[in-house]
Each structure stands twice: as C-alpha cells, then as structure tokens.
Scaffold this active site. Structure first.
Site, PDB file in Angstrom:
ATOM      1  N   ARG A   1       0.366  -8.669  14.169  1.00 42.76           N
ATOM      2  CA  ARG A   1      -0.250  -7.642  13.307  1.00 42.76           C
ATOM      3  C   ARG A   1      -1.189  -8.290  12.299  1.00 42.76           C
ATOM      4  NH1 ARG A   1       4.696  -4.667  10.928  1.00 42.76           N
ATOM      5  NH2 ARG A   1       3.214  -3.257   9.923  1.00 42.76           N
TER       6      ARG A   1
ATOM      7  N   ARG B   1      12.264  -6.256   5.625  1.00 40.34           N
ATOM      8  CA  ARG B   1      12.188  -4.800   5.482  1.00 40.34           C
ATOM      9  C   ARG B   1      13.186  -4.120   6.415  1.00 40.34           C
ATOM     10  NH1 ARG B   1       6.390  -1.922   5.466  1.00 40.34           N
ATOM     11  NH2 ARG B   1       6.384  -2.250   7.711  1.00 40.34           N
TER      12      ARG B   1
ATOM     13  N   ARG C   1      12.261  -2.365  12.088  1.00 41.33           N
ATOM     14  CA  ARG C   1      11.269  -1.731  12.968  1.00 41.33           C
ATOM     15  C   ARG C   1      10.857  -2.715  14.052  1.00 41.33           C
ATOM     16  NH1 ARG C   1       6.606   0.469   9.019  1.00 41.33           N
ATOM     17  NH2 ARG C   1       5.321  -0.539  10.577  1.00 41.33           N
TER      18      ARG C   1
ATOM     19  N   LYS D   1       0.841  -1.211   0.000  1.00 38.06           N
ATOM     20  CA  LYS D   1       0.000   0.000   0.000  1.00 38.06           C
ATOM     21  C   LYS D   1       0.871   1.254   0.000  1.00 38.06           C
ATOM     22  CE  LYS D   1      -2.224  -0.735   3.879  1.00 38.06           C
ATOM     23  NZ  LYS D   1      -1.503  -1.917   4.363  1.00 38.06           N
TER      24      LYS D   1
ATOM     25  N   ARG E   1      -9.090   1.254   9.819  1.00 37.26           N
ATOM     26  CA  ARG E   1      -8.590  -0.090  10.097  1.00 37.26           C
ATOM     27  C   ARG E   1      -9.577  -0.883  10.956  1.00 37.26           C
ATOM     28  NH1 ARG E   1      -2.703   0.786   9.618  1.00 37.26           N
ATOM     29  NH2 ARG E   1      -1.524  -1.077  10.068  1.00 37.26           N
TER      30      ARG E   1
HETATM   31  P1  AMP Z   1       1.405   0.649   9.514  1.00 36.62           P
HETATM   32  O1  AMP Z   1       2.667   1.365   9.194  1.00 36.62           O
HETATM   33  O2  AMP Z   1       0.243   1.143   8.691  1.00 36.62           O
HETATM   34  O3  AMP Z   1       1.546  -0.847   9.460  1.00 36.62           O
HETATM   35  O4  AMP Z   1       1.025   1.031  11.034  1.00 36.62           O
HETATM   36  C1  AMP Z   1       1.912   0.742  12.092  1.00 36.62           C
HETATM   37  C2  AMP Z   1       1.162   0.684  13.398  1.00 36.62           C
HETATM   38  O5  AMP Z   1       0.525   1.933  13.649  1.00 36.62           O
HETATM   39  C3  AMP Z   1       0.039  -0.347  13.450  1.00 36.62           C
HETATM   40  O6  AMP Z   1       0.506  -1.639  13.764  1.00 36.62           O
HETATM   41  C4  AMP Z   1      -0.832   0.242  14.563  1.00 36.62           C
HETATM   42  O7  AMP Z   1      -0.273   0.022  15.840  1.00 36.62           O
HETATM   43  C5  AMP Z   1      -0.738   1.735  14.307  1.00 36.62           C
HETATM   44  N1  AMP Z   1      -1.800   2.207  13.388  1.00 36.62           N
HETATM   45  C6  AMP Z   1      -1.655   2.735  12.151  1.00 36.62           C
HETATM   46  N2  AMP Z   1      -2.834   3.093  11.629  1.00 36.62           N
HETATM   47  C7  AMP Z   1      -3.768   2.775  12.544  1.00 36.62           C
HETATM   48  C8  AMP Z   1      -5.192   2.887  12.602  1.00 36.62           C
HETATM   49  N3  AMP Z   1      -5.911   3.391  11.578  1.00 36.62           N
HETATM   50  N4  AMP Z   1      -5.823   2.447  13.727  1.00 36.62           N
HETATM   51  C9  AMP Z   1      -5.140   1.945  14.758  1.00 36.62           C
HETATM   52  N5  AMP Z   1      -3.804   1.790  14.778  1.00 36.62           N
HETATM   53  C10 AMP Z   1      -3.107   2.206  13.680  1.00 36.62           C
END
Ligand code: AMP
Length: 226
Positions: A174, A130, A163, A16, A91
């Site tokens: 996740r 990554r 990370r 994405k 989400r």
């Molecule tokens: P991502 O980089 O999109 O995988 O996001 C990393 C982390 O940020 C996720 O594992 C969540 O802990 C938090 N996060 C990002 N977007 C959201 C969202 N819309 N709702 C809740 N937690 C989020």
C-alpha cells in the site's frame, strides 16, 4: 460563509480518518471516506464490493472508474451543498482531474487540500497495531488506543480483527502504491496553491490543533475571495 470543499491527503495510517471524523462533527459537513464506503460495499456483498475486494485485499488501488462516479454522486447531492470532507479520494492524478471536472460542472471548486503526512516507518508501526471491529468498523490500536477488553470492540462488543490489508506485506505494498500513484498529487495541488501541510507524526491532539488553525486561515481566504 462560503462552502468548504476539503480533501484530506496523506499516506495510509497518517491519521486522516481520526482527523476527518473530528472535522465532520466540528464542521457538520458530510465526510466521504472511500475506504470506508468500499469496505461497507464488501461487507454488504454489493456489485461494487465484489469488484473492489480483490484489489483491496492485495493493497492495490481499485480502478478509477469504480470510484469516480461513486464520489461524484455524493458531491452533487443535497447534503454536500455547503461542502464536504473527502478522505482517501482522490488517490491518483486522473481521479483528481475527474474531481475538478465534476466540481466545475457544479460551478464549485476545492477550498483546500490538507496533507497529513507521516514517514513510512511510522505508518508501518501504526497500521501494524491497528485492530478493526467486524461489525461497525470501529478502530483501535494495541499500543495507542487499546480496547478495554482485548479483541473486543468497546462500542458494539463485536470481534476485533487485523484487516487483511493491515498485514505487514500488504502494508508495504500500500505504501508503494501511495508513493507511486498518490504522492504526485502533492505537487499537483501545490501548483494550484491548494496544498496545506500538516505534520501527522505529532500527537493526535496537536494534529487536530494544527488542522483547526489551517482551516481558520482557509476560511478567511475563501471569504475574502467572494
Ligand atoms: P483506505 O481505508 O483509505 O486505506 O482504503 C482501503 C483500500 O480501498 C485501498 O487500499 C484501496 O484498495 C481502496 N481505495 C480506497 N480509496 C480509493 C481510491 N480513491 N482509489 C482507488 N482505491 C481506493
């Protein structure tokens, strides 16, 4: 042309972010990736960052109330008047409902939701390799997009790290969170005829072509609806 209000949906690591950055340049629309916004808040040690960090490190979702206002403000801002690209939001179903409410208040609606899908094994392979730069968040991959010098960011020379939430057991968590809380949005948006499916397991260039074709159709449909 009508505004283009887009959501990118899909499991972590489905590409994405790669597609979102490309779209941002092609469409000249603001790109709001909640994960990036939260990581910047953690780096800057803001109040939001301090609240969110514990959830993020575990691979849990951050509570809806911390996210919804943060995105609502951006969608309502001047820079998003012609549209926006959301990545990583919504989400959960409550987040999707909050988004619909906010857009309704602004007299707007979503143009489309692009589901960039990939299976769990592919996700684990991608996220496990990554490497992220500590300074600007630039992303590399040991196998698919290695940096010129191992462990060093090509763009700003800072250190590349895994990370915390790309550690294997956190990746699995996740994915569980995705299947439990985010995947219900696929039906949610399908019922509203907003969902468009794209195979994220294809090569990035092919995914980009598919995204482009899908957007061309969405734009046509949106213009016809005016
Ligand atoms: P991502 O980089 O999109 O995988 O996001 C990393 C982390 O940020 C996720 O594992 C969540 O802990 C938090 N996060 C990002 N977007 C959201 C969202 N819309 N709702 C809740 N937690 C989020």
């Amino acid at each position: 042309m009508s505004e283009l209000n887009l959501v990118l949906l899909g499991p972590p690591g489905s590409g994405k972010g790669t597609q979102g950055e490309r779209l941002q340049e092609d469409l000249r629309l603001p790109y709001y990736a909640t994960g990036d916004i939260l990581r910047a808040a953690v780096r800057d040690e803001t109040e939001l960052g301090r609240s969110a960090k514990q959830y993020m490190d575990r691979g849990d979702l951050v509570p809806d109330e911390l996210i919804v206002d943060m995105i609502g403000e951006r969608i309502g801002s001047e820079e998003a008047a012609d549209g926006f690209i959301l990545d990583g939001f919504p989400r959960t179903v409550p987040q999707a409902e909050a988004l619909a409410k906010k857009l309704g208040e602004l007299g707007r609606e979503l143009t489309g939701v692009l589901l960039i899908d990939a299976g769990d094994d592919e996700v684990v392979r991608r996220l496990g390799g990554r490497r992220t730069c500590t300074e600007g968040g630039h992303v590399f991959h040991v196998e698919f997009h290695p940096p010129k010098q191992e462990g060093v960011c090509d763009v700003d020379g800072s250190e590349l790290i895994v990370r915390d939430d790309d550690e294997p057991e956190v990746i699995r968590h996740r994915l569980e969170q995705y299947h439990e809380k985010t995947a219900p949005l696929i039906d949610f948006y399908d019922h509203q005829s907003l969902l468009r499916r794209i195979d994220g397991a294809a090569a990035p260039g092919d995914v980009a072509d598919e995204v482009e074709r899908t957007l061309a159709t969405l734009k046509l449909e949106a213009d016809e609806a005016i």
